[in-house]
Design a protein around this motif. Structure first.
Motif, short mmCIF file in Angstrom:
data_model
loop_
_atom_site.label_atom_id
_atom_site.label_comp_id
_atom_site.label_asym_id
_atom_site.label_seq_id
_atom_site.Cartn_x
_atom_site.Cartn_y
_atom_site.Cartn_z
N PRO A 1 0.90 -1.27 -0.07
CA PRO A 1 -0.08 -0.09 0.15
C PRO A 1 0.93 1.24 -0.25
CG PRO A 1 -1.01 -1.62 1.43
CD PRO A 1 0.51 -2.19 1.17
N LYS A 2 1.76 1.19 0.70
CA LYS A 2 2.51 2.43 0.81
C LYS A 2 3.52 2.62 -0.55
CE LYS A 2 3.21 3.28 5.60
NZ LYS A 2 2.03 4.11 5.75
N GLN B 1 2.24 1.66 -3.62
CA GLN B 1 1.25 2.21 -4.28
C GLN B 1 1.14 3.69 -4.16
OE1 GLN B 1 -1.73 -0.63 -3.75
NE2 GLN B 1 -1.38 -1.98 -5.42
N ALA B 2 1.08 4.20 -2.87
CA ALA B 2 0.95 5.69 -2.56
C ALA B 2 2.12 6.53 -2.99
CB ALA B 2 0.70 5.76 -1.18
N GLY B 3 3.07 5.77 -3.53
CA GLY B 3 4.44 6.62 -3.77
C GLY B 3 5.20 6.94 -2.72
N ASP B 4 5.37 6.12 -1.59
CA ASP B 4 6.09 6.36 -0.57
C ASP B 4 7.04 5.10 -0.28
OD1 ASP B 4 7.22 7.09 1.89
OD2 ASP B 4 5.43 6.70 3.18
N ALA C 1 7.16 2.60 2.92
CA ALA C 1 7.00 1.05 2.61
C ALA C 1 8.00 0.26 3.27
CB ALA C 1 6.99 0.74 1.16
#
Length: 168
Positions: free
Chosen positions: A139-140, A142-145, A149
């Motif tokens: 999820p991180k 995919q959030a660009g982080d 992550a």
């Protein structure tokens, strides 16, 4: 009469479709010299340093070795094959205890895998490693982080490893 079939054989070989070119095999790199390694420029410099220091301290406190290794690709090698070979070649964890694990991230392949030594499998079975990838890391990403992550994955893994258990 014997030359005619030979001409057909040569012509058939010349015009036969070639097998697809295989991408260069990605060799297993030498064992990491730090706890966090990023050969792909995936993490910020501060995140790489923070992760490295945290994992070094964790090993000092518990005796369990957790590494993060980030590369670009496994090439044509299946993810599982490449990571298993790297884990074995690097001899992660203490000899005789096999109490190590590696979080592998392949930036260009968009792939993550956690390899766990036998000495930690009771605390981090495959199903739990998959859950950490699915629920904490992906999820991180995919959030660009990417920094978040890696932090989330490492924190979840460290929490599962019983810090009170110190190998002999």
């Amino acid at each position: 009469m014997t030359r005619l079939p030979l001409v057909f054989v040569v012509a058939a070989l010349l015009f036969a479709p070639l097998p697809p070119a295989r991408a260069a095999e990605v060799p297993i790199p030498p064992a990491p010299t730090r706890w966090a390694t990023d050969t792909a420029g995936f993490l910020s410099a501060s995140a790489l340093q923070r992760t490295d220091r945290a994992l070094e301290q964790f090993e000092r406190e518990t005796g369990n070795q957790v590494l993060v290794w980030i590369g670009k690709t496994t090439g044509d090698d299946p993810l599982e094959d490449w990571t298993v070979r790297a884990f074995a070649a690097w001899k992660v964890g203490r000899q005789g205890l096999d109490n190590g694990l590696v979080v592998f991230v392949f930036a260009d392949d968009r792939a993550v895998r956690i390899e766990v030594g036998y000495g930690l499998e009771d605390r981090i079975p495959d199903a739990m490693a998959s859950r950490i990838i699915r629920d904490d890391i992906i999820p991180k990403l995919q959030a660009g982080d990417p920094d978040g992550a890696v932090f989330a994955g490492v924190d979840a893994l460290r929490a599962l490893i019983d810090a009170q258990h110190r190998p002999d």
